[in-house]
Design an enzyme around this catalytic site. Sequence first.
Site, PDB file in Angstrom:
ATOM      1  N   TYR A 198       0.782  -1.134   0.087  1.00 25.99           N
ATOM      2  CA  TYR A 198      -0.194  -0.122   0.039  1.00 25.99           C
ATOM      3  C   TYR A 198       0.790   1.208   0.052  1.00 25.99           C
ATOM      4  CZ  TYR A 198      -4.615  -2.447   0.350  1.00 25.99           C
ATOM      5  OH  TYR A 198      -5.627  -3.006   0.005  1.00 25.99           O
ATOM      6  N   GLU A 230      -3.584 -30.174   7.121  1.00 26.95           N
ATOM      7  CA  GLU A 230      -3.787 -29.249   6.133  1.00 26.95           C
ATOM      8  C   GLU A 230      -4.877 -28.259   6.206  1.00 26.95           C
ATOM      9  OE1 GLU A 230      -5.101 -29.497   1.601  1.00 26.95           O
ATOM     10  OE2 GLU A 230      -4.828 -31.386   2.293  1.00 26.95           O
ATOM     11  N   ASP A 254      -5.482 -33.844   2.457  1.00 27.81           N
ATOM     12  CA  ASP A 254      -6.242 -34.553   1.590  1.00 27.81           C
ATOM     13  C   ASP A 254      -5.296 -35.611   0.492  1.00 27.81           C
ATOM     14  OD1 ASP A 254      -8.388 -33.322   2.552  1.00 27.81           O
ATOM     15  OD2 ASP A 254      -8.346 -31.615   0.932  1.00 27.81           O
TER      16      ASP A 254
END
Length: 382
Positions: free
Chosen positions: A122, A215, A268
């Site tokens: 920014y 995860e 997963d």
Amino acid sequence: MEELCKSSIFFSDQSLCYADILSPPEVRARIEVAVLNFLKVLNAPTPEISDLPLISRKSSNSRVSRGLLTDVSWIFLSQSFCKRSLMRENTAKSFVRVWMVMKMCYQILLQEKRVTQRELFYKLLCDSPDYFPSQLQVNGTIQDLVALLRCSRFSLGIMASGRGAVAGRLLLQEPNKEAVDCSTCGSSGYAISGDLNLLEKLIMKTDARYIIVVEKHAIFQRLAEDCVFNQIPSILITAKGYPDIATRFFLHRMSRAFPEMPILGLVDWNPAGLAILCTYKFGSIGMGLEAYRYACNVKWLGMRMDDISQLVPEESLINLKPKDLQIAKSLLSSDVLQDSYKEELATMVESGRRAEIEALYFHGYEFLGKYLATKIVQANYI
């Protein structure tokens, strides 16, 4: 680490590059040398604008460093350079960006401040919108500066944005503060700070026997809610997806504090899950010269193909997407991936299916803790 890297007893490749962790005066000195060298060439009898030589962050420049006395491996970058030149159209803006971010970091270090990459964006957006229209340009330029000065982004005064959490049998104590018991922090866990200097100073105590890297935040919350760490003496940690620097640093910090404690990964059963596990285990080329610094010897606990065949109903399997296949192709071509991992990945691709950890809820919400306990007792991890 520098001496170890030079020793052929521990490492098989001696031409490896990495980022130093330096004090603010040391970083300022490197910036000053870079400026003086640039001005020296500019003021020479035949003046020219010198290029910026950076260690290449392309995958073709990556190397795998394997310990000869241990099974731990890391990803490093080797001695191959690329250049940022003001005289080339495709790198001119990148050349200017490096000097602008270097100037900003020098000012930050002088003020003894630290900023996040978002805060830096920014500030640069307001000052130079043509050069920094998005966060992407800031992130890439920071990596360029790390590659040029060969020091970590934290040394440059840039602080990580922490989003990870930890729960379980771990006491954490900041200097001159009361200890925090992570087993009493509820399902959300203890938020991991983005201040790496603070994380380095934490006093850690535990009676746990395992560290479990999770995860997904939802799975972490389920395990913390069920107080799985009381059934399995463990510490749970998550980055809520792809691991951020602060979470990786915290995990690495625990691995140093408790070097004998196994670190087990629960992800997963899909290429993205394995990619996340590998980032914890080997490091990431996306981290540039800092790739190796936060790597830990994480073992793959689950989910794996034997879990899929025995515990997951056919209805819970999901077809692989093109992005999954792209990640799988990248992983299979990697030198760092061990054979057992490649076999798992090849099975995923061949089946064309993937499965999420939540598929285990077919057996009930309380089954996840039993699943972990069984796998750990059987030492069923690779």
